[in-house]
Design a protein around this motif. Sequence first.
Motif, PDB file in Angstrom:
ATOM      1  N   ARG A   1       0.740  -1.165  -0.003  1.00 59.54           N
ATOM      2  CA  ARG A   1       0.001  -0.117   0.034  1.00 59.54           C
ATOM      3  C   ARG A   1       0.781   1.149   0.012  1.00 59.54           C
ATOM      4  O   ARG A   1       0.556   2.372  -0.791  1.00 59.54           O
ATOM      5  N   ASP A   2       1.975   1.225   0.646  1.00 58.14           N
ATOM      6  CA  ASP A   2       2.873   2.300   0.713  1.00 58.14           C
ATOM      7  C   ASP A   2       3.403   2.510  -0.710  1.00 58.14           C
ATOM      8  O   ASP A   2       3.460   3.891  -1.099  1.00 58.14           O
TER       9      ASP A   2
ATOM     10  N   GLN B   1      -5.701  12.921  -4.265  1.00 62.86           N
ATOM     11  CA  GLN B   1      -6.459  12.556  -3.284  1.00 62.86           C
ATOM     12  C   GLN B   1      -6.471  10.864  -3.167  1.00 62.86           C
ATOM     13  O   GLN B   1      -6.458  10.486  -2.023  1.00 62.86           O
ATOM     14  N   ARG B   2      -6.201  10.220  -4.111  1.00 61.13           N
ATOM     15  CA  ARG B   2      -5.984   8.782  -3.948  1.00 61.13           C
ATOM     16  C   ARG B   2      -4.794   8.450  -3.054  1.00 61.13           C
ATOM     17  O   ARG B   2      -4.932   7.513  -2.148  1.00 61.13           O
ATOM     18  N   ALA B   3      -3.639   9.020  -3.064  1.00 60.25           N
ATOM     19  CA  ALA B   3      -2.557   8.989  -2.404  1.00 60.25           C
ATOM     20  C   ALA B   3      -2.849   9.252  -0.947  1.00 60.25           C
ATOM     21  O   ALA B   3      -2.531   8.472   0.010  1.00 60.25           O
TER      22      ALA B   3
ATOM     23  N   GLN C   1      -3.228   6.233   2.410  1.00 61.59           N
ATOM     24  CA  GLN C   1      -2.620   6.457   3.540  1.00 61.59           C
ATOM     25  C   GLN C   1      -3.554   6.660   4.632  1.00 61.59           C
ATOM     26  O   GLN C   1      -3.280   6.060   5.796  1.00 61.59           O
ATOM     27  N   ALA C   2      -4.476   7.396   4.533  1.00 61.31           N
ATOM     28  CA  ALA C   2      -5.528   7.472   5.569  1.00 61.31           C
ATOM     29  C   ALA C   2      -6.236   6.045   6.022  1.00 61.31           C
ATOM     30  O   ALA C   2      -6.564   5.962   7.265  1.00 61.31           O
TER      31      ALA C   2
ATOM     32  N   GLN D   1       1.471   7.844  10.272  1.00 66.50           N
ATOM     33  CA  GLN D   1       2.546   8.726  10.897  1.00 66.50           C
ATOM     34  C   GLN D   1       3.369   9.570  10.029  1.00 66.50           C
ATOM     35  O   GLN D   1       4.052  10.560  10.545  1.00 66.50           O
ATOM     36  N   ASP D   2       3.162   9.311   8.582  1.00 69.50           N
ATOM     37  CA  ASP D   2       4.171   9.889   7.771  1.00 69.50           C
ATOM     38  C   ASP D   2       3.311  11.366   7.292  1.00 69.50           C
ATOM     39  O   ASP D   2       2.625  11.455   6.424  1.00 69.50           O
ATOM     40  N   ALA D   3       3.460  12.261   8.317  1.00 65.59           N
ATOM     41  CA  ALA D   3       2.506  13.449   8.162  1.00 65.59           C
ATOM     42  C   ALA D   3       3.053  14.459   7.035  1.00 65.59           C
ATOM     43  O   ALA D   3       2.166  15.013   6.290  1.00 65.59           O
ATOM     44  N   GLU D   4       4.190  14.289   6.667  1.00 66.41           N
ATOM     45  CA  GLU D   4       4.770  15.138   5.460  1.00 66.41           C
ATOM     46  C   GLU D   4       4.169  14.617   4.240  1.00 66.41           C
ATOM     47  O   GLU D   4       3.953  15.465   3.092  1.00 66.41           O
TER      48      GLU D   4
END
Length: 242
Positions: A80-81, A108-110, A114-115, A122-125
């Motif tokens: 998924r990453d 938006q898909r990316a 992640q959501a 945790q990868d907020a950036e």
Amino acid sequence: MRNVIWLLLLAIVAVVAASLLGSNDNLVTLYWAPWRVDLSFNLFMVILVGLCLVLNALIQAVGLLIGLPRRAREWRVSRRDRIAQGALREALSQYFGGRYGRAHKAAQRAVAIQADTPELRQDAEFTVLGHLLAAGSLHRLQDRTRRDEQLAQALDLARRNTAARPAEEGARLLAAEWALDDRDAARTLELLSQLPPGVSRRTQALRLKLKAARLAQEPLEALKTARLLAKHQGFSPAAAQG
């Protein structure tokens, strides 16, 4: 050279084995009533080493079996990453290619991938960059309402995570640039005034401030900003002299 070393090691092993196992006079007797088994010491050692190897292999197999769900989960997260990273790269390529609708959908898909993956949240950036790409695409499409929503989400997330601080600075500069594109000089100057001192002295921030001051018809502020730009070599020598 490597082959010579291996031959020497084999010779040493052969000598040690011959000296230890050369005489076969010792016996090992195993009692299990009413049975009795007599084995030579050499055979007993071979069987013992073999049992140790088999036991070690069984322990490793059980460990792999027990860890199979964990490794499967890690594989799914990694997959998924990779998909999310691919979507973000697609959004970048579509954005630079002028396909802003596709860029917005890819970004938006990316963010959605992640959501939906707790291990990646945790990868907020990454999320901030996804929102900024979506906002930039919407800005090009003149959809200011949804653009501001994406920008607000990016700023809120960057504010709560110190690792995303560079992305927050970029988001504020982009917001000022978009306000300038909207011909809103007051909003641009307000956003620029909220920047940290180090960011407000950057060439891009000074360029935006100069354009906003000229648009707001503030010649003194524009002159001060132009002098700062000339000092930071933000102009060519001829333009700075003018």
